[in-house]
Design an enzyme around this catalytic site. Structure first.
Site, PDB file in Angstrom:
ATOM      1  N   HIS A   6      71.344  77.612  58.562  1.00  0.00           N
ATOM      2  CA  HIS A   6      69.968  77.262  58.933  1.00  0.00           C
ATOM      3  C   HIS A   6      69.718  75.767  58.726  1.00  0.00           C
ATOM      4  O   HIS A   6      69.234  75.065  59.631  1.00  0.00           O
ATOM      5  CB  HIS A   6      68.994  78.082  58.080  1.00  0.00           C
ATOM      6  CG  HIS A   6      67.550  77.717  58.240  1.00  0.00           C
ATOM      7  ND1 HIS A   6      66.661  78.489  58.949  1.00  0.00           N
ATOM      8  CD2 HIS A   6      66.827  76.659  57.780  1.00  0.00           C
ATOM      9  CE1 HIS A   6      65.465  77.928  58.926  1.00  0.00           C
ATOM     10  NE2 HIS A   6      65.541  76.802  58.214  1.00  0.00           N
ATOM     11  N   GLU A   7      70.048  75.279  57.533  1.00  0.00           N
ATOM     12  CA  GLU A   7      69.790  73.875  57.229  1.00  0.00           C
ATOM     13  C   GLU A   7      70.663  72.944  58.062  1.00  0.00           C
ATOM     14  O   GLU A   7      70.276  71.803  58.342  1.00  0.00           O
ATOM     15  CB  GLU A   7      70.011  73.608  55.736  1.00  0.00           C
ATOM     16  CG  GLU A   7      69.091  74.395  54.810  1.00  0.00           C
ATOM     17  CD  GLU A   7      67.610  74.160  55.096  1.00  0.00           C
ATOM     18  OE1 GLU A   7      67.267  73.088  55.624  1.00  0.00           O
ATOM     19  OE2 GLU A   7      66.803  75.057  54.805  1.00  0.00           O
ATOM     20  N   HIS A  43      68.762  71.920  61.132  1.00  0.00           N
ATOM     21  CA  HIS A  43      67.840  70.808  60.878  1.00  0.00           C
ATOM     22  C   HIS A  43      68.597  69.487  60.730  1.00  0.00           C
ATOM     23  O   HIS A  43      68.211  68.462  61.292  1.00  0.00           O
ATOM     24  CB  HIS A  43      67.044  71.068  59.590  1.00  0.00           C
ATOM     25  CG  HIS A  43      66.070  72.205  59.679  1.00  0.00           C
ATOM     26  ND1 HIS A  43      65.195  72.358  60.726  1.00  0.00           N
ATOM     27  CD2 HIS A  43      65.820  73.239  58.820  1.00  0.00           C
ATOM     28  CE1 HIS A  43      64.443  73.433  60.509  1.00  0.00           C
ATOM     29  NE2 HIS A  43      64.811  73.984  59.371  1.00  0.00           N
TER      30      HIS A  43
END
Length: 434
Positions: A24-25, A28
């Site tokens: 997920h990170e 980003h």
């Protein structure tokens, strides 16, 4: 050995969860770097740092509590109306706003003036914030596809498990017949356990749901049924009875205690592991996503049940929310079951896929401090600027998301309270698997 396998299942779950967070990170991080936003930190977990290493301008690390993660981007919020980063006030709400603003500039360095998050065009900020949840969605898609097409899923099949002796209403025993009961159409036609139904009234049968629908709309008709029995194919001709059968809702879930008058053949289907095709897998994933959205919207209504399960020891509902501790516990229980290793792995992969789908849906809520809240702020800024240009008004400038921080703290407090309630419920009254 059971205890060892339980621990193994929990550890495997923790590793899978950490990977999901890191993935997920990474969404980003990669998009932020693509748009030349400076990212001082990329961390998996919260709390004390267990390990970290600096690569270039970013510190990568793992923290002690594996239930989240974050990246730090410079300049998440624009300066205040006076052009300053800090502005003190006696108001607690203003203090929250300015503390958040100041924190987003803590690691500002010379040359960062053009590498701030808020200076990027709204569509770029939307991409950066959406990339994290989108990575969870991609992972969920791949994992669900792996389970459905690779391992297969447990489901009812159009194969006969048992044959009812007579026609009885739904919920009544089928192994004995009350006086005056008619033989079931399946028994009268000679249907036997182990028969695989290939076609019904000329309709080629692929799933039990399809067969059940065909039977229900054929009340009173004599229909040809082709079955595979051993090495041979037989054609039977039962006359479908009219009977009170179980009623289902629009999603195929049985409605407790409710029946409907429809066609009745009189057999119970066998269950088995079935590998799905790509199209069937997509249909099933769509159903999973729809169920996930409904479950997310239904969370507030689950709070009384969770509270009762903690305070009064009331049984946990089958669809009761579970947290990461509860999910880890379930993973441990599954690994300790006396079932084939492939089924253990399939269950774990399916569990991890469901968690990633939930992470996507949860993070897309348009609420700060979630990713969806930042996305909503960027979209609102784009709308304001487009409207100003359309009506030839001055550019209103960036939307100050920091002003919403008091609301974000309220939302975060609610989330934390709910998370703690689920955690206690998972510890003192956990959801059990069969």
């Amino acid at each position: 050995m059971t205890a060892v396998m339980t621990v193994v299942g929990i550890l495997v779950f923790v590793v899978g969860l950490l990977f999901s967070i890191a993935w997920h990170e990474l969404g980003h991080l990669s998009t932020a770097k693509l748009f030349r936003i400076r990212v001082p930190q990329y961390m998996v977990g919260f709390g004390p740092t267990l390990w970290s290493r600096r690569r270039g301008e970013t510190e990568y690390g793992i923290k002690a509590i594996p239930f989240g993660g974050y990246i730090r981007m410079i300049g998440m919020f624009p300066p205040g109306e006076d052009g300053r980063i800090t502005k003190r006030s006696s108001s607690p709400w203003r203090t929250m706003i300015e503390d958040a603003r100041e924190a987003s500039y803590e690691e500002l360095q010379d040359g960062d003036e053009h590498r701030l998050f808020y200076t990027r065009r709204p569509w770029k900020r939307v991409i950066v914030m959406f990339a994290g949840p989108f990575m969870n969605l991609i992972l969920a898609f791949v994992l669900f596809l792996t389970v459905m097409m690779g391992f297969g899923v447990m489901m009812t099949t159009p194969t006969v498990s048992t044959v009812s002796k007579c026609v009885v209403a739904a919920g009544q025993p089928t192994d004995s017949c009350p006086g005056g009961a008619k033989p079931s159409p399946a028994a009268a036609a000679g249907l036997q356990p182990g028969d695989k139904i290939l076609s019904f009234n000329g309709d080629r049968i692929a799933t039990y749901d399809q067969l059940q629908a065909d039977i229900r709309r054929s009340a009173g008709l004599s229909v040809p049924v082709v079955v595979q029995r051993g090495e041979q194919q037989l054609t039977l001709t039962p006359t479908i009875a009219v009977n009170q059968v179980q009623k289902y809702d629009g999603n195929g879930a049985p409605l407790k205690g409710q029946t409907v008058e429809a066609g009745f053949l009189g057999f119970s289907p066998a269950s088995g592991v079935v590998r799905l095709g790509f199209g069937q897998s997509l249909d099933r994933m769509y159903d999973n996503a729809e169920t996930g959205v409904k479950s997310l919207l239904a969370l507030p209504g689950k709070i009384p049940g969770l509270w009762n399960s903690v305070v009064s020891g009331a049984p946990r509902e089958a669809d009761s929310p579970i947290g990461m501790v509860g999910a880890a516990r379930v993973s441990g229980e599954v690994f300790a079951l006396d079932i084939p290793g492939t089924q253990r792995v399939a269950f774990f992969v399916n569990l991890l896929a469901g968690i990633n789908l939930s992470l996507f849906l949860f993070n897309m809520l348009p609420l700060l401090p979630l990713d969806g809240g930042h996305i909503a702020g960027a979209l609102w800024e784009a709308v304001r600027r487009r409207a100003a240009a359309l009506f030839k008004r001055p550019d209103p400038g960036p939307f100050d998301v920091a002003r919403l921080m008091p609301f974000a703290y309220v939302v975060a407090s609610i989330f934390i309270g709910f998370t703690l309630l689920v955690l206690v419920a998972d510890l003192v009254n956990p959801v059990k698997i069969s």
